[in-house]
Design an enzyme around this catalytic site. Sequence first.
Site, PDB file in Angstrom:
ATOM      1  CD  GLU A   1      -3.033  -1.040   2.234  1.00 27.17           C
ATOM      2  OE1 GLU A   1      -2.923  -0.173   3.117  1.00 27.17           O
ATOM      3  OE2 GLU A   1      -4.009  -1.823   2.154  1.00 27.17           O
TER       4      GLU A   1
ATOM      5  CD  GLU B   1      -3.989  -5.500   3.612  1.00 27.98           C
ATOM      6  OE1 GLU B   1      -4.863  -4.706   4.044  1.00 27.98           O
ATOM      7  OE2 GLU B   1      -2.777  -5.312   3.739  1.00 27.98           O
TER       8      GLU B   1
END
Length: 385
Positions: free
Chosen positions: A93, A288
Amino acid sequence: MARLGHTGYRMSICWPRVQPDGQWSEAGLAFYDRLFDALLAVGIQPNVTLYHWDLPAGMTWEDPSTVDRFVSYATGCFERYGDRVRLWSTLNEPGWSTLNGYVTGLHPPLKQDWRAAIQVSHHLMLAHGRVVERFHSLGLKGIGIALNLSAVRPATPADEAAAVQADGILNRWFIEPVLRGRYPEDISALYRQCGLLPTGDSLSGDRVDWVGVNYYYPHHATADAPETSFHLNTSGEAAEACDFAIEGQFRMVRNPRGRYSDWAWEIDADGLYELLLPYRDIPVYVTENGLGRREHLANGEVDDQERIDFVRDHLRAVERALAAGIDVRGYYMWSLMDNFSWINGYKKRYGFLYVDRETLERTPKKSAWWFRDVIRRGQVDAGGL
């Protein structure tokens, strides 16, 4: 994990653990030797992220020398563990860590500086590209990146341009370097106009072997943005709204027809399907996806039916993507066990396993046994879709 039927485990190597002072720590390296060997012994394939927001003390991504140090660290990991690890991810991320580290100021280093944010994002993408080059130069295959992505929709038909711009800043600024070795032209033009274009070396053109999608909720953008403001719900009180707006550019608004978690994140599995559809020429993993809740152990059990419903809907979205020809290779729910959240502490629980904070005992939740049955069937519903 083996008892629950898992065949993959997404994890990260802690850079400060293996290089606490710039030198390799044999004790730190040996910890991961034991972990990888234990996983493989029961048929679980590790998917290993090299950087999940932890830097050795004294280092910062504002310093371009961190790029070279990251390449050296990654190379050492490939040489040590490449015989056992088949799936690698460079960064977790980069968009989220940049946004909250340097724009909202919610994560370390707690800054609110757009110029620093964009420069840091460039250093992260440089580091990513160079590590991919090094990995491939070693004759290895199986490296990707985990990107936090949200489907961005216009709040009204008049907000289409605002949604495109928001998608460019939050998503495409990180997707296009990974797949095309360049930044999106429209966002580059915006940053140039604002005097914010990053400086330094050019991006690598070496392409990843797979893309990881971290997805939790969609965004709804409007052009009505009279001021810049940022706020995340950290209380778990449903009435506390999230806020994200950039003056004169776009503002994220609540979907009046949406379902929301207690942390004001919209629950919308269609957003995952929308994000997976563009990846028609490269393998993709859902790296995720999950639901944070307040939970308590009662009579030795945790009834988290809400999580089951959430995961079922998102797995159905994955099945739809597979039926549409998308090469989805795996799904990793966040997270295996309840863990520490950077801004929510221990009150927000995500895991299949309930963790007692006093004893550290792990107890499988209702969702853990449900997910085991999904794995055994190889499909979400017993009768198919």
